[in-house]
Enzyme design. Structure first.
Site, short mmCIF file in Angstrom:
data_model
loop_
_atom_site.label_atom_id
_atom_site.label_comp_id
_atom_site.label_asym_id
_atom_site.label_seq_id
_atom_site.Cartn_x
_atom_site.Cartn_y
_atom_site.Cartn_z
N GLU A 96 -5.85 -4.51 10.38
CA GLU A 96 -4.79 -3.54 10.64
C GLU A 96 -5.07 -2.80 11.94
O GLU A 96 -5.82 -1.82 11.95
CB GLU A 96 -4.71 -2.53 9.49
CG GLU A 96 -4.43 -3.15 8.14
CD GLU A 96 -3.75 -2.18 7.19
OE1 GLU A 96 -2.67 -2.52 6.70
OE2 GLU A 96 -4.29 -1.08 6.96
N GLU A 121 -6.77 5.21 7.61
CA GLU A 121 -6.47 6.62 7.31
C GLU A 121 -7.63 7.29 6.60
O GLU A 121 -7.92 8.47 6.80
CB GLU A 121 -5.18 6.71 6.47
CG GLU A 121 -3.96 6.44 7.33
CD GLU A 121 -2.79 5.81 6.59
OE1 GLU A 121 -2.77 5.83 5.35
OE2 GLU A 121 -1.88 5.29 7.28
N LYS A 144 0.20 4.26 -0.35
CA LYS A 144 -0.42 5.49 0.17
C LYS A 144 -0.11 6.66 -0.80
O LYS A 144 -0.03 6.42 -2.00
CB LYS A 144 0.06 5.77 1.59
CG LYS A 144 -0.11 4.52 2.47
CD LYS A 144 0.12 4.75 3.92
CE LYS A 144 -0.07 3.42 4.65
NZ LYS A 144 -0.04 3.56 6.08
N SER A 156 3.09 -2.17 10.26
CA SER A 156 4.54 -2.30 10.47
C SER A 156 5.11 -3.66 10.10
O SER A 156 6.03 -4.16 10.74
CB SER A 156 4.91 -1.92 11.91
OG SER A 156 4.53 -0.59 12.18
N HIS A 170 -9.56 1.85 4.54
CA HIS A 170 -8.29 1.94 5.29
C HIS A 170 -8.50 2.91 6.47
O HIS A 170 -9.23 3.90 6.35
CB HIS A 170 -7.18 2.44 4.37
CG HIS A 170 -5.84 2.34 5.00
ND1 HIS A 170 -5.38 3.28 5.91
CD2 HIS A 170 -4.86 1.41 4.92
CE1 HIS A 170 -4.17 2.91 6.32
NE2 HIS A 170 -3.84 1.78 5.74
N ASN A 181 0.87 -1.17 0.00
CA ASN A 181 0.00 0.00 0.00
C ASN A 181 0.91 1.22 0.00
O ASN A 181 1.46 1.58 1.03
CB ASN A 181 -0.89 -0.03 1.25
CG ASN A 181 -1.70 1.24 1.41
OD1 ASN A 181 -1.80 2.05 0.48
ND2 ASN A 181 -2.28 1.45 2.59
N GLY A 235 2.35 2.26 10.73
CA GLY A 235 3.36 3.30 10.58
C GLY A 235 4.06 3.66 11.89
O GLY A 235 4.75 4.67 11.97
P1 PGA Z 1 2.64 0.25 7.59
O1 PGA Z 1 1.22 0.55 6.93
O2 PGA Z 1 3.13 -1.04 7.05
O3 PGA Z 1 3.50 1.42 7.19
O4 PGA Z 1 2.43 0.18 9.08
C1 PGA Z 1 0.29 -0.48 6.69
C2 PGA Z 1 -0.97 0.09 6.10
O5 PGA Z 1 -1.36 1.20 6.50
O6 PGA Z 1 -1.60 -0.54 5.24
#
Ligand code: PGA
Length: 256
Positions: A170, A100, A15, A216, A98, A13, A176
């Site tokens: 998630e 976010e 982003k 992560s 997601h 992903n 992140g």
């Molecule tokens: P990350 O993000 O691996 O940077 O923690 C995962 C995601 O938001 O899909």
């Protein structure tokens, strides 16, 4: 022989990262590295990178996805992209709900459900994200929260589309942040997700649906996570922006 029951999916992903030039560079580099992958490799890129990525992924085993879409086919929705438009250019996957998007763009279980039904209707595979906040985990309501997100998000799905749904668990506190859920914590929630899917759909269908873990994930921790019984791969943010790290995750997944 893989010990896994279902095919592993390694999904990146990106982003809001990577312009056209960077997308081109990444795809050119990664293509060779994942050439013999038996696992499914997917990159979910920004809308503006879709065409470049789709062109370069042709005749490779890399699939390309988007990170969101609207639920209408067309109309007066300034700034939006429809699932029909994605399908038309050859996109196969879309990420929906997601955290976010839920946090910064008012995405709700209801809009996720509308988007999911629209995406499936147009033949896209949808990765539906669910997950709890740190406070919810501390309050020990993780499973209730996830059950509700699934029940509301997965309403009214036509039977023929069920297996085009992928769930990504998630935990928001792990995205992140460098903090990963332990393999036991991740497995426990993913097992719960499969149970809930069995109630929404059927037990047999639930056994076939892919459940990813995200938060992560990196080369150093992906093996123990992907080895879990109810985890069928990862949705990878930060680590999917680095060619060699992502390649390594794919090769570790391949060896499981
Ligand atoms: P990350 O993000 O691996 O940077 O923690 C995962 C995601 O938001 O899909």
């Amino acid at each position: 022989m893989s010990v896994k029951k279902r095919k592993i999916l390694v999904a990146g992903n990106w982003k809001m990262n990577n312009n056209n030039k960077e997308t081109e560079h990444f795809l050119q580099q990664i293509k060779k590295g994942v050439e013999n992958a038996k696992v499914e490799v997917l990159l979910c890129v920004p809308f503006t990178s879709l065409n470049v990525a789709l062109n370069l992924a042709k005749e490779s085993n890399i699939k390309i996805g988007a990170q969101n879409c609207h639920f209408k086919d067309s109309g007066a929705y300034t700034g939006e992209i429809s699932p029909l438009m994605l399908k038309e250019i050859g996109v196969e996957y879309v990420i929906l709900g997601h955290s976010e998007r839920r946090e910064y763009f008012n995405e709700t279980d209801e809009t996720v459900n509308l988007k999911l039904n629209a995406s499936l209707k147009h033949g896209l595979k949808a990765i539906v994200c669910v997950g709890e906040t740190l406070k919810q985990r501390e309050d020990k309501v993780t499973k209730e929260i996830i059950s509700m997100q699934l029940k509301k998000g997965l309403k009214n799905i036509a039977k023929e589309h069920i297996l085009n749904i992928i769930i990504a668990y998630e935990p928001i506190w792990a995205i992140g942040t460098g903090k990963t859920a332990s393999k036991e914590e991740a497995q426990e929630v993913c097992e719960h997700i499969r149970d809930v899917l069995g109630k929404i759909f059927s037990q047999e269908e639930a056994e076939e649906i892919l459940i990813l873990y995200g938060g992560s994930v990196k080369a150093s921790n992906c093996k123990e996570i992907f080895m879990q019984k109810d985890i069928d791969g990862g949705l990878i943010g930060g680590a999917s922006l680095n060619v060699s790290e992502f390649e390594e995750i794919v090769s570790i997944a391949n060896a499981i």
